[in-house]
Design an enzyme around this catalytic site. Structure first.
Site, mmCIF file in Angstrom:
data_model
loop_
_atom_site.group_PDB
_atom_site.id
_atom_site.type_symbol
_atom_site.label_atom_id
_atom_site.label_comp_id
_atom_site.label_asym_id
_atom_site.label_seq_id
_atom_site.Cartn_x
_atom_site.Cartn_y
_atom_site.Cartn_z
ATOM 1 N N LYS A 79 0.860 -1.199 0.000
ATOM 2 C CA LYS A 79 0.000 0.000 0.000
ATOM 3 C C LYS A 79 0.891 1.242 0.000
ATOM 4 O O LYS A 79 1.878 1.291 0.753
ATOM 5 C CB LYS A 79 -0.910 -0.029 1.240
ATOM 6 C CG LYS A 79 -1.955 1.085 1.293
ATOM 7 C CD LYS A 79 -2.894 0.922 2.496
ATOM 8 C CE LYS A 79 -3.962 2.008 2.531
ATOM 9 N NZ LYS A 79 -4.899 1.867 3.667
ATOM 10 N N SER A 159 -9.893 2.351 2.590
ATOM 11 C CA SER A 159 -8.945 2.998 1.703
ATOM 12 C C SER A 159 -7.985 2.028 1.013
ATOM 13 O O SER A 159 -7.350 2.416 0.034
ATOM 14 C CB SER A 159 -8.109 4.001 2.499
ATOM 15 O OG SER A 159 -7.345 3.332 3.487
ATOM 16 N N SER A 183 -10.369 0.199 6.984
ATOM 17 C CA SER A 183 -9.776 0.175 5.644
ATOM 18 C C SER A 183 -9.093 -1.118 5.225
ATOM 19 O O SER A 183 -8.676 -1.226 4.071
ATOM 20 C CB SER A 183 -8.782 1.320 5.491
ATOM 21 O OG SER A 183 -9.485 2.496 5.250
#
Ligand code: GLN
Length: 493
Positions: A79, A159, A183
Protein backbone atom coordinates in the site's frame (compact mmCIF):
# COMPACT_ATOMS: atom_id res chain seq x y z
CA UNK A 1 2.48 -25.61 -16.33
CA UNK A 2 1.56 -24.07 -12.98
CA UNK A 3 -0.57 -20.96 -13.16
CA UNK A 4 1.51 -19.11 -10.59
CA UNK A 5 -0.94 -16.22 -10.27
CA UNK A 6 -3.59 -18.54 -8.86
CA UNK A 7 -1.32 -19.40 -5.91
CA UNK A 8 -1.49 -17.81 -2.49
CA UNK A 9 1.24 -17.04 0.05
CA UNK A 10 1.48 -20.50 1.61
CA UNK A 11 1.48 -22.33 -1.72
CA UNK A 12 4.20 -20.09 -3.11
CA UNK A 13 6.35 -20.24 0.01
CA UNK A 14 6.06 -24.02 0.28
CA UNK A 15 6.47 -24.64 -3.46
CA UNK A 16 9.62 -22.52 -3.59
CA UNK A 17 11.01 -24.20 -0.46
CA UNK A 18 10.39 -27.66 -1.92
CA UNK A 19 11.90 -26.70 -5.25
CA UNK A 20 8.67 -27.28 -7.23
CA UNK A 21 9.35 -23.95 -8.93
CA UNK A 22 11.64 -20.98 -8.46
CA UNK A 23 10.83 -17.67 -6.85
CA UNK A 24 11.93 -16.00 -10.10
CA UNK A 25 9.26 -17.88 -12.06
CA UNK A 26 6.63 -16.70 -9.59
CA UNK A 27 7.79 -13.07 -9.59
CA UNK A 28 7.95 -13.05 -13.38
CA UNK A 29 4.37 -14.33 -13.64
CA UNK A 30 3.03 -11.74 -11.20
CA UNK A 31 4.99 -8.90 -12.81
CA UNK A 32 3.36 -9.82 -16.13
CA UNK A 33 -0.10 -10.02 -14.54
CA UNK A 34 0.41 -6.58 -12.98
CA UNK A 35 1.44 -5.06 -16.30
CA UNK A 36 -1.51 -6.64 -18.02
CA UNK A 37 -4.04 -5.32 -15.47
CA UNK A 38 -3.18 -1.62 -15.76
CA UNK A 39 -6.82 -0.75 -16.45
CA UNK A 40 -7.74 -1.64 -12.85
CA UNK A 41 -5.41 1.17 -11.71
CA UNK A 42 -4.46 -0.82 -8.62
CA UNK A 43 -0.82 0.33 -8.65
CA UNK A 44 0.58 3.85 -8.55
CA UNK A 45 4.05 2.62 -9.43
CA UNK A 46 5.21 -0.86 -10.30
CA UNK A 47 8.56 -2.21 -9.14
CA UNK A 48 9.17 -5.39 -11.13
CA UNK A 49 12.91 -5.21 -10.44
CA UNK A 50 12.35 -5.20 -6.69
CA UNK A 51 10.22 -8.36 -7.01
CA UNK A 52 12.84 -10.05 -9.19
CA UNK A 53 15.76 -9.10 -6.95
CA UNK A 54 14.00 -10.49 -3.86
CA UNK A 55 13.11 -13.65 -5.79
CA UNK A 56 16.71 -14.13 -6.91
CA UNK A 57 17.89 -13.68 -3.33
CA UNK A 58 15.45 -16.40 -2.21
CA UNK A 59 16.48 -18.75 -5.01
CA UNK A 60 20.15 -18.20 -4.17
CA UNK A 61 19.56 -18.76 -0.45
CA UNK A 62 17.70 -21.97 -1.20
CA UNK A 63 20.42 -23.30 -3.45
CA UNK A 64 22.94 -22.69 -0.67
CA UNK A 65 20.69 -24.58 1.78
CA UNK A 66 20.10 -21.50 3.95
CA UNK A 67 16.99 -21.21 6.13
CA UNK A 68 14.30 -19.36 4.24
CA UNK A 69 12.13 -16.59 5.72
CA UNK A 70 8.42 -16.82 6.40
CA UNK A 71 7.55 -15.06 3.16
CA UNK A 72 10.45 -16.34 1.06
CA UNK A 73 9.68 -16.12 -2.63
CA UNK A 74 6.35 -14.33 -2.22
CA UNK A 75 5.94 -11.11 -4.23
CA UNK A 76 3.43 -8.74 -2.66
CA UNK A 77 1.79 -5.39 -3.24
CA UNK A 78 2.66 -2.57 -0.82
CA UNK A 79 0.00 0.00 0.00
CA UNK A 80 1.45 3.38 -0.95
CA UNK A 81 1.15 4.58 2.62
CA UNK A 82 4.30 2.68 3.66
CA UNK A 83 7.56 4.52 3.13
CA UNK A 84 9.81 2.50 0.84
CA UNK A 85 13.42 3.49 0.44
CA UNK A 86 14.17 4.77 -3.04
CA UNK A 87 10.61 4.21 -4.26
CA UNK A 88 8.07 7.04 -4.54
CA UNK A 89 5.67 7.14 -1.58
CA UNK A 90 2.66 9.38 -2.07
CA UNK A 91 -0.27 8.31 0.15
CA UNK A 92 -2.10 8.79 -3.18
CA UNK A 93 -1.73 12.55 -2.83
CA UNK A 94 -0.40 15.31 -5.07
CA UNK A 95 1.34 16.94 -2.11
CA UNK A 96 3.66 13.92 -1.79
CA UNK A 97 4.03 13.30 -5.51
CA UNK A 98 7.69 12.73 -6.24
CA UNK A 99 8.58 12.09 -2.59
CA UNK A 100 11.24 9.39 -2.47
CA UNK A 101 11.94 8.31 1.11
CA UNK A 102 15.46 7.78 2.35
CA UNK A 103 14.16 5.15 4.75
CA UNK A 104 12.03 2.02 4.86
CA UNK A 105 8.98 1.55 7.09
CA UNK A 106 9.40 -1.08 9.78
CA UNK A 107 6.57 -3.23 8.42
CA UNK A 108 7.92 -3.26 4.87
CA UNK A 109 11.44 -3.89 6.09
CA UNK A 110 10.17 -6.81 8.20
CA UNK A 111 8.52 -8.22 5.09
CA UNK A 112 11.66 -7.89 2.97
CA UNK A 113 13.67 -9.50 5.77
CA UNK A 114 11.19 -12.41 5.68
CA UNK A 115 11.94 -12.89 1.98
CA UNK A 116 9.02 -11.09 0.34
CA UNK A 117 9.49 -8.94 -2.76
CA UNK A 118 7.57 -5.88 -3.95
CA UNK A 119 5.46 -5.81 -7.12
CA UNK A 120 4.72 -2.13 -6.66
CA UNK A 121 3.06 0.56 -4.59
CA UNK A 122 -0.69 0.18 -4.40
CA UNK A 123 -3.25 2.89 -4.96
CA UNK A 124 -5.49 3.94 -2.06
CA UNK A 125 -7.80 6.67 -0.93
CA UNK A 126 -5.77 9.83 -0.45
CA UNK A 127 -4.07 9.73 2.97
CA UNK A 128 -6.23 6.62 3.61
CA UNK A 129 -9.35 8.78 3.88
CA UNK A 130 -12.25 7.14 2.15
CA UNK A 131 -14.26 3.98 1.73
CA UNK A 132 -14.35 3.59 -2.04
CA UNK A 133 -10.91 4.38 -3.46
CA UNK A 134 -12.28 7.42 -5.23
CA UNK A 135 -10.23 10.07 -3.41
CA UNK A 136 -6.82 9.14 -4.86
CA UNK A 137 -4.98 11.84 -6.80
CA UNK A 138 -3.95 9.02 -9.14
CA UNK A 139 -7.51 8.06 -10.08
CA UNK A 140 -10.09 5.55 -8.97
CA UNK A 141 -9.31 1.88 -8.56
CA UNK A 142 -11.84 -0.47 -10.15
CA UNK A 143 -12.84 -3.64 -8.40
CA UNK A 144 -12.30 -6.72 -10.55
CA UNK A 145 -15.87 -7.70 -9.60
CA UNK A 146 -18.85 -6.52 -11.61
CA UNK A 147 -22.55 -6.91 -10.98
CA UNK A 148 -24.10 -9.69 -12.99
CA UNK A 149 -25.41 -8.27 -16.24
CA UNK A 150 -23.60 -4.94 -15.91
CA UNK A 151 -20.18 -3.62 -16.75
CA UNK A 152 -20.34 -0.53 -14.54
CA UNK A 153 -17.03 -0.22 -12.65
CA UNK A 154 -17.54 -1.10 -8.99
CA UNK A 155 -15.76 0.17 -5.89
CA UNK A 156 -13.09 -2.11 -4.42
CA UNK A 157 -13.72 -0.43 -1.04
CA UNK A 158 -11.29 1.84 0.69
CA UNK A 159 -8.94 3.00 1.70
CA UNK A 160 -6.94 -0.15 0.85
CA UNK A 161 -8.70 -0.46 -2.52
CA UNK A 162 -5.57 -1.03 -4.60
CA UNK A 163 -4.67 -3.82 -2.18
CA UNK A 164 -8.08 -5.50 -2.32
CA UNK A 165 -8.27 -5.24 -6.10
CA UNK A 166 -4.76 -6.61 -6.64
CA UNK A 167 -5.39 -9.64 -4.42
CA UNK A 168 -8.90 -10.36 -5.74
CA UNK A 169 -7.74 -9.98 -9.36
CA UNK A 170 -4.85 -12.41 -8.76
CA UNK A 171 -2.23 -9.85 -9.72
CA UNK A 172 -0.72 -10.17 -6.22
CA UNK A 173 -1.00 -13.14 -3.86
CA UNK A 174 -1.20 -10.74 -0.91
CA UNK A 175 -0.85 -7.08 -0.05
CA UNK A 176 -0.39 -4.84 2.93
CA UNK A 177 -3.28 -2.74 4.11
CA UNK A 178 -3.84 -0.24 6.87
CA UNK A 179 -6.97 0.10 8.94
CA UNK A 180 -7.87 3.26 10.83
CA UNK A 181 -11.63 2.74 10.79
CA UNK A 182 -12.15 -0.28 8.57
CA UNK A 183 -9.78 0.18 5.64
CA UNK A 184 -8.57 -3.42 5.68
CA UNK A 185 -11.87 -5.11 6.50
CA UNK A 186 -14.29 -3.17 4.30
CA UNK A 187 -12.26 -3.51 1.06
CA UNK A 188 -11.63 -7.18 1.87
CA UNK A 189 -15.39 -7.69 2.24
CA UNK A 190 -16.13 -5.84 -1.04
CA UNK A 191 -13.74 -8.02 -3.03
CA UNK A 192 -14.16 -11.50 -1.56
CA UNK A 193 -10.80 -11.73 0.21
CA UNK A 194 -9.55 -11.90 3.82
CA UNK A 195 -7.98 -9.11 5.81
CA UNK A 196 -7.04 -8.73 9.44
CA UNK A 197 -6.37 -5.64 11.49
CA UNK A 198 -4.38 -6.82 14.50
CA UNK A 199 -4.52 -5.38 18.00
CA UNK A 200 -3.40 -1.74 18.04
CA UNK A 201 0.37 -1.77 18.50
CA UNK A 202 1.10 -5.20 16.97
CA UNK A 203 2.50 -3.73 13.75
CA UNK A 204 4.81 -0.76 13.95
CA UNK A 205 3.48 2.52 12.58
CA UNK A 206 7.02 3.76 12.00
CA UNK A 207 7.36 4.86 8.39
CA UNK A 208 3.61 4.61 7.70
CA UNK A 209 2.14 7.93 6.59
CA UNK A 210 0.05 8.94 9.62
CA UNK A 211 -3.69 9.47 9.34
CA UNK A 212 -5.07 9.12 12.90
CA UNK A 213 -2.22 7.84 15.02
CA UNK A 214 -4.29 6.42 17.89
CA UNK A 215 -6.22 4.25 15.41
CA UNK A 216 -3.86 3.41 12.52
CA UNK A 217 -2.83 -0.25 12.28
CA UNK A 218 -1.24 -2.19 9.46
CA UNK A 219 -2.31 -5.70 8.53
CA UNK A 220 -2.29 -8.27 5.73
CA UNK A 221 -4.83 -8.80 2.95
CA UNK A 222 -4.81 -12.17 1.20
CA UNK A 223 -7.16 -14.82 -0.12
CA UNK A 224 -7.10 -17.19 2.85
CA UNK A 225 -6.97 -17.09 6.61
CA UNK A 226 -3.75 -19.13 6.54
CA UNK A 227 -2.09 -16.60 4.22
CA UNK A 228 -3.13 -13.75 6.51
CA UNK A 229 -1.68 -15.58 9.54
CA UNK A 230 1.65 -16.14 7.77
CA UNK A 231 1.95 -12.58 6.55
CA UNK A 232 0.89 -11.03 9.85
CA UNK A 233 3.66 -12.99 11.60
CA UNK A 234 6.13 -11.46 9.18
CA UNK A 235 4.79 -7.92 9.61
CA UNK A 236 4.28 -7.75 13.38
CA UNK A 237 6.73 -7.25 16.24
CA UNK A 238 7.98 -4.77 18.80
CA UNK A 239 9.62 -1.69 17.39
CA UNK A 240 11.39 0.77 19.68
CA UNK A 241 10.89 3.44 17.00
CA UNK A 242 7.11 3.44 17.60
CA UNK A 243 6.16 4.59 21.10
CA UNK A 244 2.85 2.70 20.91
CA UNK A 245 4.39 -0.56 19.69
CA UNK A 246 3.43 -3.59 21.80
CA UNK A 247 6.32 -5.12 23.71
CA UNK A 248 5.13 -8.67 23.14
CA UNK A 249 6.46 -11.65 21.27
CA UNK A 250 4.83 -12.45 17.98
CA UNK A 251 2.95 -15.74 18.40
CA UNK A 252 3.20 -18.49 15.83
CA UNK A 253 -0.32 -17.91 14.57
CA UNK A 254 0.04 -20.14 11.54
CA UNK A 255 1.07 -23.20 13.59
CA UNK A 256 -1.78 -22.77 16.08
CA UNK A 257 -4.52 -22.36 13.46
CA UNK A 258 -7.54 -24.54 14.19
CA UNK A 259 -11.10 -24.35 12.95
CA UNK A 260 -12.34 -26.37 15.91
CA UNK A 261 -14.24 -23.95 18.14
CA UNK A 262 -15.36 -26.45 20.80
CA UNK A 263 -15.69 -24.70 24.14
CA UNK A 264 -15.66 -21.22 22.54
CA UNK A 265 -18.45 -18.71 22.85
CA UNK A 266 -19.33 -16.43 19.96
CA UNK A 267 -21.14 -13.19 20.82
CA UNK A 268 -23.81 -11.71 18.57
CA UNK A 269 -24.21 -8.00 19.36
CA UNK A 270 -27.85 -7.00 19.12
CA UNK A 271 -27.01 -3.37 18.34
CA UNK A 272 -25.51 -4.41 14.99
CA UNK A 273 -29.06 -5.17 13.76
CA UNK A 274 -29.30 -1.74 12.20
CA UNK A 275 -31.83 -0.11 9.99
CA UNK A 276 -30.56 0.24 6.46
CA UNK A 277 -28.64 -3.02 6.51
CA UNK A 278 -29.27 -5.11 3.39
CA UNK A 279 -31.29 -8.29 3.87
CA UNK A 280 -28.49 -10.22 2.12
CA UNK A 281 -26.09 -9.07 4.85
CA UNK A 282 -28.47 -10.15 7.61
CA UNK A 283 -28.92 -13.53 5.92
CA UNK A 284 -25.17 -14.03 5.67
CA UNK A 285 -24.82 -13.14 9.36
CA UNK A 286 -27.38 -15.88 10.19
CA UNK A 287 -25.44 -18.28 8.02
CA UNK A 288 -22.25 -17.31 9.84
CA UNK A 289 -23.80 -18.16 13.20
CA UNK A 290 -24.80 -21.59 11.87
CA UNK A 291 -21.26 -22.20 10.59
CA UNK A 292 -19.64 -21.29 13.89
CA UNK A 293 -22.13 -23.47 15.77
CA UNK A 294 -21.25 -26.30 13.44
CA UNK A 295 -17.57 -25.69 14.31
CA UNK A 296 -18.40 -26.39 17.95
CA UNK A 297 -18.99 -22.88 19.30
CA UNK A 298 -21.84 -21.78 21.49
CA UNK A 299 -23.69 -18.71 20.20
CA UNK A 300 -24.59 -16.11 22.83
CA UNK A 301 -26.48 -12.83 22.53
CA UNK A 302 -24.52 -9.85 23.77
CA UNK A 303 -25.06 -6.11 23.98
CA UNK A 304 -22.65 -3.35 22.97
CA UNK A 305 -24.90 -0.46 23.99
CA UNK A 306 -22.79 2.44 22.75
CA UNK A 307 -22.40 1.11 19.21
CA UNK A 308 -24.54 3.80 17.61
CA UNK A 309 -22.27 6.54 18.95
CA UNK A 310 -19.09 4.92 17.65
CA UNK A 311 -19.31 6.17 14.06
CA UNK A 312 -19.94 9.85 14.95
CA UNK A 313 -17.16 9.66 17.56
CA UNK A 314 -14.78 8.17 14.97
CA UNK A 315 -15.59 10.94 12.50
CA UNK A 316 -14.54 13.49 15.14
CA UNK A 317 -11.44 11.75 16.52
CA UNK A 318 -10.00 10.62 13.18
CA UNK A 319 -10.25 14.06 11.50
CA UNK A 320 -8.92 15.73 14.67
CA UNK A 321 -5.81 13.60 14.61
CA UNK A 322 -5.54 13.93 10.84
CA UNK A 323 -5.65 17.73 10.98
CA UNK A 324 -2.70 17.65 13.33
CA UNK A 325 -0.76 14.94 11.45
CA UNK A 326 -1.21 16.65 8.09
CA UNK A 327 0.14 19.97 9.37
CA UNK A 328 3.60 18.70 8.41
CA UNK A 329 2.86 18.98 4.67
CA UNK A 330 3.69 22.61 4.24
CA UNK A 331 5.81 22.88 1.11
CA UNK A 332 9.00 23.02 3.16
CA UNK A 333 9.83 19.47 4.12
CA UNK A 334 8.35 17.05 1.61
CA UNK A 335 6.99 16.82 -1.90
CA UNK A 336 5.11 19.66 -3.54
CA UNK A 337 6.07 23.31 -3.12
CA UNK A 338 3.88 25.99 -4.63
CA UNK A 339 5.70 29.31 -4.34
CA UNK A 340 4.17 31.96 -6.59
CA UNK A 341 6.42 34.84 -7.65
CA UNK A 342 6.95 37.30 -4.85
CA UNK A 343 4.97 35.20 -2.37
CA UNK A 344 5.85 35.03 1.32
CA UNK A 345 6.05 32.01 3.60
CA UNK A 346 2.39 32.12 4.58
CA UNK A 347 1.35 32.24 0.91
CA UNK A 348 3.58 29.28 0.18
CA UNK A 349 1.91 27.21 2.91
CA UNK A 350 -1.55 28.17 1.68
CA UNK A 351 -0.84 27.66 -2.02
CA UNK A 352 0.92 24.36 -1.47
CA UNK A 353 -1.80 22.93 0.72
CA UNK A 354 -4.59 24.23 -1.53
CA UNK A 355 -3.02 22.61 -4.57
CA UNK A 356 -1.66 19.52 -2.84
CA UNK A 357 -4.60 18.14 -0.89
CA UNK A 358 -7.76 16.70 -2.43
CA UNK A 359 -11.29 17.67 -1.40
CA UNK A 360 -11.89 14.82 1.04
CA UNK A 361 -8.59 15.50 2.79
CA UNK A 362 -9.47 19.19 3.04
CA UNK A 363 -12.88 18.27 4.45
CA UNK A 364 -11.17 16.19 7.17
CA UNK A 365 -8.69 18.97 7.99
CA UNK A 366 -11.53 21.48 8.29
CA UNK A 367 -13.62 19.20 10.51
CA UNK A 368 -10.59 18.26 12.59
CA UNK A 369 -9.49 21.84 13.09
CA UNK A 370 -13.02 22.83 14.01
CA UNK A 371 -13.55 20.11 16.63
CA UNK A 372 -10.19 20.95 18.22
CA UNK A 373 -10.78 24.70 18.27
CA UNK A 374 -11.00 26.44 21.65
CA UNK A 375 -14.74 27.07 21.50
CA UNK A 376 -15.76 23.58 20.42
CA UNK A 377 -13.16 21.29 21.93
CA UNK A 378 -15.34 20.32 24.88
CA UNK A 379 -18.49 19.97 22.86
CA UNK A 380 -16.98 17.67 20.23
CA UNK A 381 -13.50 16.30 20.78
CA UNK A 382 -13.82 15.66 24.53
CA UNK A 383 -17.26 14.12 24.12
CA UNK A 384 -15.96 11.86 21.38
CA UNK A 385 -13.09 10.72 23.59
CA UNK A 386 -15.58 9.87 26.35
CA UNK A 387 -17.61 7.85 23.88
CA UNK A 388 -14.46 6.06 22.83
CA UNK A 389 -13.96 4.95 26.42
CA UNK A 390 -17.57 3.78 26.68
CA UNK A 391 -17.24 1.80 23.45
CA UNK A 392 -14.10 0.11 24.83
CA UNK A 393 -15.90 -0.66 28.09
CA UNK A 394 -18.79 -2.25 26.17
CA UNK A 395 -16.30 -4.70 24.69
CA UNK A 396 -14.59 -5.35 28.02
CA UNK A 397 -17.95 -6.30 29.52
CA UNK A 398 -18.77 -8.48 26.52
CA UNK A 399 -15.59 -10.53 27.01
CA UNK A 400 -17.09 -11.84 30.24
CA UNK A 401 -19.69 -13.57 28.08
CA UNK A 402 -17.89 -14.54 24.89
CA UNK A 403 -14.48 -15.19 23.31
CA UNK A 404 -15.05 -13.66 19.91
CA UNK A 405 -17.76 -11.53 18.28
CA UNK A 406 -19.41 -12.24 14.92
CA UNK A 407 -20.91 -9.36 12.93
CA UNK A 408 -21.26 -8.25 9.35
CA UNK A 409 -18.26 -6.34 7.99
CA UNK A 410 -20.31 -3.79 6.03
CA UNK A 411 -23.98 -2.78 5.78
CA UNK A 412 -24.04 -3.30 1.99
CA UNK A 413 -22.08 -4.99 -0.77
CA UNK A 414 -19.90 -2.92 -3.12
CA UNK A 415 -21.48 -0.06 -5.05
CA UNK A 416 -20.74 1.46 -8.48
CA UNK A 417 -17.89 3.99 -8.56
CA UNK A 418 -19.34 7.50 -8.54
CA UNK A 419 -22.67 6.51 -7.01
CA UNK A 420 -22.03 8.08 -3.60
CA UNK A 421 -20.13 11.17 -4.79
CA UNK A 422 -22.76 13.58 -3.54
CA UNK A 423 -23.40 11.74 -0.32
CA UNK A 424 -20.46 11.74 2.11
CA UNK A 425 -22.63 10.59 5.01
CA UNK A 426 -23.72 7.40 3.27
CA UNK A 427 -20.08 6.88 2.38
CA UNK A 428 -19.08 7.28 6.03
CA UNK A 429 -21.83 4.81 7.02
CA UNK A 430 -19.91 2.06 5.24
CA UNK A 431 -17.69 1.89 8.31
CA UNK A 432 -20.48 1.58 10.84
CA UNK A 433 -19.65 -2.03 11.77
CA UNK A 434 -15.89 -1.57 11.49
CA UNK A 435 -15.13 1.48 13.64
CA UNK A 436 -16.11 0.16 17.08
CA UNK A 437 -13.24 -2.37 17.02
CA UNK A 438 -10.91 0.38 15.79
CA UNK A 439 -11.85 2.75 18.60
CA UNK A 440 -11.22 -0.09 21.09
CA UNK A 441 -7.95 -1.15 19.41
CA UNK A 442 -9.15 -4.74 19.03
CA UNK A 443 -8.08 -7.36 16.48
CA UNK A 444 -10.74 -7.77 13.78
CA UNK A 445 -10.92 -9.69 10.54
CA UNK A 446 -13.15 -9.95 7.50
CA UNK A 447 -13.56 -13.28 5.71
CA UNK A 448 -15.55 -13.84 2.53
CA UNK A 449 -18.86 -15.56 3.20
CA UNK A 450 -21.12 -15.54 0.16
CA UNK A 451 -22.27 -13.72 -2.97
CA UNK A 452 -25.32 -11.50 -3.31
CA UNK A 453 -27.88 -12.41 -5.94
CA UNK A 454 -26.09 -9.89 -8.20
CA UNK A 455 -22.88 -11.88 -7.81
CA UNK A 456 -21.04 -9.50 -5.45
CA UNK A 457 -19.02 -10.74 -2.44
CA UNK A 458 -20.09 -10.29 1.17
CA UNK A 459 -17.82 -10.56 4.19
CA UNK A 460 -18.30 -11.57 7.80
CA UNK A 461 -16.38 -9.86 10.56
CA UNK A 462 -14.80 -11.42 13.65
CA UNK A 463 -13.69 -9.21 16.53
CA UNK A 464 -11.46 -10.56 19.28
CA UNK A 465 -10.10 -9.75 22.70
CA UNK A 466 -6.96 -7.61 22.87
CA UNK A 467 -3.92 -9.63 21.69
CA UNK A 468 -6.12 -12.58 20.68
CA UNK A 469 -5.46 -12.56 16.94
CA UNK A 470 -5.41 -16.34 17.24
CA UNK A 471 -9.04 -16.47 18.37
CA UNK A 472 -10.02 -14.23 15.46
CA UNK A 473 -8.03 -16.23 12.90
CA UNK A 474 -9.41 -19.54 14.20
CA UNK A 475 -13.02 -18.37 14.00
CA UNK A 476 -12.21 -17.00 10.54
CA UNK A 477 -10.82 -20.38 9.55
CA UNK A 478 -13.98 -22.11 10.80
CA UNK A 479 -16.02 -19.84 8.51
CA UNK A 480 -13.64 -20.28 5.58
CA UNK A 481 -13.85 -24.08 5.89
CA UNK A 482 -17.62 -24.01 5.81
CA UNK A 483 -18.25 -21.14 3.39
CA UNK A 484 -16.07 -22.78 0.74
CA UNK A 485 -15.90 -19.39 -0.96
CA UNK A 486 -14.33 -20.19 -4.32
CA UNK A 487 -15.94 -17.50 -6.48
CA UNK A 488 -13.52 -15.48 -8.62
CA UNK A 489 -14.15 -12.29 -10.54
CA UNK A 490 -14.47 -12.96 -14.23
CA UNK A 491 -11.57 -11.41 -16.11
CA UNK A 492 -12.62 -8.29 -18.09
CA UNK A 493 -9.53 -6.11 -17.66
N1 GLN B 1 -13.32 4.84 5.60
C1 GLN B 1 -12.80 5.33 6.84
C2 GLN B 1 -12.40 6.78 6.66
O1 GLN B 1 -12.59 7.28 5.63
C3 GLN B 1 -11.69 4.49 7.31
C4 GLN B 1 -10.41 4.78 6.67
C5 GLN B 1 -9.30 3.92 7.14
O2 GLN B 1 -9.50 2.95 7.87
N2 GLN B 1 -8.09 4.30 6.74
O3 GLN B 1 -11.89 7.41 7.55
Amino acid sequence: MTDFTSLGVKDIRDGVAKGDFTAREVATAFNAAVAQAASLNAFIVTTPDHALAAADATDAARSKGETLGKMAGVPIGMKDLFATRGVQTTAASHILEGFIPEYESTVSSNLWAAGAGMLGKLNLDQFAMGSSNETSYFGNVSSPWQKEGSNAPMSPGGSSGGSSTAVAARIAPAATGTDTGGSIRQPAAFTGICGIKPTYGRCSRWGVVAFASSLDQAGPMARSVEDCAIMLEAMAGFDPKDATSLQMDVPNWEAALSGDLSGKKVGIPKEYQMEGTDQAILDSWEQGKAWLKDAGAEIVDISLPHTKYALPAYYIIAPAEASSNLARYDGVRYGLRDLPDGAGLQDMYAETRAAGFGDEVKRRILIGTYVLSAGFYDAYYNQAQKIRTLVSQDFEKAWAQCDVILAPTTPTASFPLGSLDADPLTMYLNDVFAVPASLAGLPAMSVPASLTKDGLPLGLQLVGKPFDEQGVLNAGLAIQQRAGFAAKPEKWW
